[in-house]
Design a protein around this motif. Sequence first.
Motif, PDB file in Angstrom:
ATOM      1  N   PRO A  74      -6.814  17.058  -9.298  1.00 50.92           N
ATOM      2  CA  PRO A  74      -8.015  16.556  -8.603  1.00 50.92           C
ATOM      3  C   PRO A  74      -8.684  15.437  -9.397  1.00 50.92           C
ATOM      4  N   GLY A  75      -9.104  14.393  -8.687  1.00 50.79           N
ATOM      5  CA  GLY A  75      -9.808  13.283  -9.313  1.00 50.79           C
ATOM      6  C   GLY A  75      -8.920  12.349 -10.118  1.00 50.79           C
ATOM      7  N   SER A  76      -7.600  12.468  -9.973  1.00 49.67           N
ATOM      8  CA  SER A  76      -6.694  11.657 -10.800  1.00 49.67           C
ATOM      9  C   SER A  76      -6.378  10.282 -10.206  1.00 49.67           C
ATOM     10  N   GLU A  77      -6.901   9.971  -9.037  1.00 52.72           N
ATOM     11  CA  GLU A  77      -6.594   8.667  -8.433  1.00 52.72           C
ATOM     12  C   GLU A  77      -7.101   7.522  -9.308  1.00 52.72           C
ATOM     13  N   LEU A  78      -6.205   6.583  -9.579  1.00 50.92           N
ATOM     14  CA  LEU A  78      -6.544   5.352 -10.273  1.00 50.92           C
ATOM     15  C   LEU A  78      -6.157   4.211  -9.336  1.00 50.92           C
ATOM     16  N   VAL A  79      -7.146   3.478  -8.850  1.00 54.70           N
ATOM     17  CA  VAL A  79      -6.883   2.370  -7.936  1.00 54.70           C
ATOM     18  C   VAL A  79      -6.327   1.201  -8.740  1.00 54.70           C
ATOM     19  N   LEU A  80      -5.120   0.760  -8.382  1.00 55.66           N
ATOM     20  CA  LEU A  80      -4.483  -0.359  -9.067  1.00 55.66           C
ATOM     21  C   LEU A  80      -4.698  -1.671  -8.324  1.00 55.66           C
ATOM     22  N   TYR A  81      -4.800  -1.598  -7.013  1.00 56.00           N
ATOM     23  CA  TYR A  81      -5.012  -2.792  -6.189  1.00 56.00           C
ATOM     24  C   TYR A  81      -5.722  -2.375  -4.910  1.00 56.00           C
ATOM     25  N   GLN A  82      -6.688  -3.193  -4.503  1.00 53.40           N
ATOM     26  CA  GLN A  82      -7.318  -3.001  -3.204  1.00 53.40           C
ATOM     27  C   GLN A  82      -7.516  -4.374  -2.581  1.00 53.40           C
ATOM     28  N   ASP A  83      -7.010  -4.543  -1.374  1.00 50.42           N
ATOM     29  CA  ASP A  83      -7.125  -5.821  -0.672  1.00 50.42           C
ATOM     30  C   ASP A  83      -8.605  -6.154  -0.504  1.00 50.42           C
ATOM     31  N   PRO A  84      -9.011  -7.367  -0.850  1.00 50.80           N
ATOM     32  CA  PRO A  84     -10.422  -7.739  -0.747  1.00 50.80           C
ATOM     33  C   PRO A  84     -10.891  -7.988   0.685  1.00 50.80           C
ATOM     34  N   GLN A  85      -9.951  -8.022   1.634  1.00 49.97           N
ATOM     35  CA  GLN A  85     -10.310  -8.256   3.029  1.00 49.97           C
ATOM     36  C   GLN A  85     -10.043  -7.013   3.855  1.00 49.97           C
ATOM     37  N   GLN A  86     -10.752  -6.905   4.970  1.00 45.86           N
ATOM     38  CA  GLN A  86     -10.541  -5.782   5.878  1.00 45.86           C
ATOM     39  C   GLN A  86      -9.130  -5.828   6.433  1.00 45.86           C
ATOM     40  N   ALA A  87      -8.526  -4.669   6.582  1.00 52.32           N
ATOM     41  CA  ALA A  87      -7.154  -4.568   7.065  1.00 52.32           C
ATOM     42  C   ALA A  87      -7.049  -4.947   8.535  1.00 52.32           C
ATOM     43  N   GLY A  88      -5.947  -5.591   8.868  1.00 52.16           N
ATOM     44  CA  GLY A  88      -5.622  -5.855  10.257  1.00 52.16           C
ATOM     45  C   GLY A  88      -4.916  -4.646  10.860  1.00 52.16           C
ATOM     46  N   ASP A  89      -4.522  -4.777  12.117  1.00 52.49           N
ATOM     47  CA  ASP A  89      -3.870  -3.652  12.796  1.00 52.49           C
ATOM     48  C   ASP A  89      -2.436  -3.442  12.342  1.00 52.49           C
ATOM     49  N   GLU A  90      -1.743  -4.529  11.961  1.00 48.14           N
ATOM     50  CA  GLU A  90      -0.324  -4.425  11.653  1.00 48.14           C
ATOM     51  C   GLU A  90       0.036  -5.230  10.410  1.00 48.14           C
ATOM     52  N   HIS A  91       1.292  -5.058   9.974  1.00 46.23           N
ATOM     53  CA  HIS A  91       1.881  -5.801   8.862  1.00 46.23           C
ATOM     54  C   HIS A  91       1.137  -5.583   7.547  1.00 46.23           C
ATOM     55  N   HIS A  92       1.074  -4.331   7.126  1.00 47.34           N
ATOM     56  CA  HIS A  92       0.345  -3.957   5.909  1.00 47.34           C
ATOM     57  C   HIS A  92       1.175  -4.038   4.645  1.00 47.34           C
ATOM     58  N   GLY A  93       2.475  -4.231   4.758  1.00 52.39           N
ATOM     59  CA  GLY A  93       3.310  -4.203   3.556  1.00 52.39           C
ATOM     60  C   GLY A  93       3.374  -2.790   3.017  1.00 52.39           C
ATOM     61  N   GLY A  94       3.345  -2.659   1.696  1.00 59.41           N
ATOM     62  CA  GLY A  94       3.275  -1.339   1.095  1.00 59.41           C
ATOM     63  C   GLY A  94       4.530  -0.841   0.429  1.00 59.41           C
ATOM     64  N   ALA A  95       5.598  -1.625   0.407  1.00 63.97           N
ATOM     65  CA  ALA A  95       6.783  -1.182  -0.324  1.00 63.97           C
ATOM     66  C   ALA A  95       6.450  -1.123  -1.816  1.00 63.97           C
ATOM     67  N   ILE A  96       6.909  -0.072  -2.486  1.00 67.49           N
ATOM     68  CA  ILE A  96       6.661   0.111  -3.917  1.00 67.49           C
ATOM     69  C   ILE A  96       8.008   0.321  -4.602  1.00 67.49           C
ATOM     70  N   THR A  97       8.236  -0.419  -5.682  1.00 66.44           N
ATOM     71  CA  THR A  97       9.456  -0.234  -6.465  1.00 66.44           C
ATOM     72  C   THR A  97       9.163  -0.581  -7.922  1.00 66.44           C
ATOM     73  N   PHE A  98      10.117  -0.277  -8.782  1.00 65.60           N
ATOM     74  CA  PHE A  98       9.970  -0.559 -10.203  1.00 65.60           C
ATOM     75  C   PHE A  98      11.121  -1.438 -10.654  1.00 65.60           C
ATOM     76  N   GLY A  99      10.808  -2.474 -11.422  1.00 60.73           N
ATOM     77  CA  GLY A  99      11.826  -3.382 -11.934  1.00 60.73           C
ATOM     78  C   GLY A  99      12.449  -2.860 -13.207  1.00 60.73           C
ATOM     79  N   ASN A 100      13.547  -3.500 -13.603  1.00 61.46           N
ATOM     80  CA  ASN A 100      14.199  -3.149 -14.870  1.00 61.46           C
ATOM     81  C   ASN A 100      13.290  -3.416 -16.059  1.00 61.46           C
ATOM     82  N   ASP A 101      12.258  -4.237 -15.830  1.00 66.94           N
ATOM     83  CA  ASP A 101      11.286  -4.537 -16.883  1.00 66.94           C
ATOM     84  C   ASP A 101      10.229  -3.435 -17.020  1.00 66.94           C
TER      85      ASP A 101
END
Length: 144
Positions: A91-118
């Motif tokens: 509980p309470g462990s959420e750490l916000v890493l990014y938040q879009d500064p604009q209000q969200a539209g209805d579609e095309h939100h992206g959201g894929a998450i992956t990790f690089g070899n780096d």
Amino acid sequence: MDIAELKRKSVAELAGKIWVLPPPYTTPDPTPFLQITNICTTCVQQGLLELALDPQFSTNHYFYVWYTLGIPNDDRLSRFTANATNTGTVPGSELVLYQDPQQAGDEHHGGAITFGNDGKIYFTTGDHFIASNSQSLTTPRGKI
């Protein structure tokens, strides 16, 4: 539960819940692994859109979630911490890493998450149905 088991057995819902399915993988545990309460689900492409386990999950218990907030209606990438037995979220462990500064539209939100070899986290931001966002350097939308 180890990282491989958790990957095979987790299910995310747009409505903001992540469930773990024990064998025979047909019925989730009665308690959600994570439940986000301030989540927008008014459109088909809003809500909890992606879940990724940290490459070092077995030692740090971090996992990442891309979702659309209810209020304010913004897209967000957050890191959460699983409990020591990997049966729920601290509980309470959420750490916000990014938040879009604009209000969200209805579609095309992206959201894929992956990790690089780096070892870095990479995520996509949607263009919110405005194709020119991807080419514009004045907006974070439509980017990796």
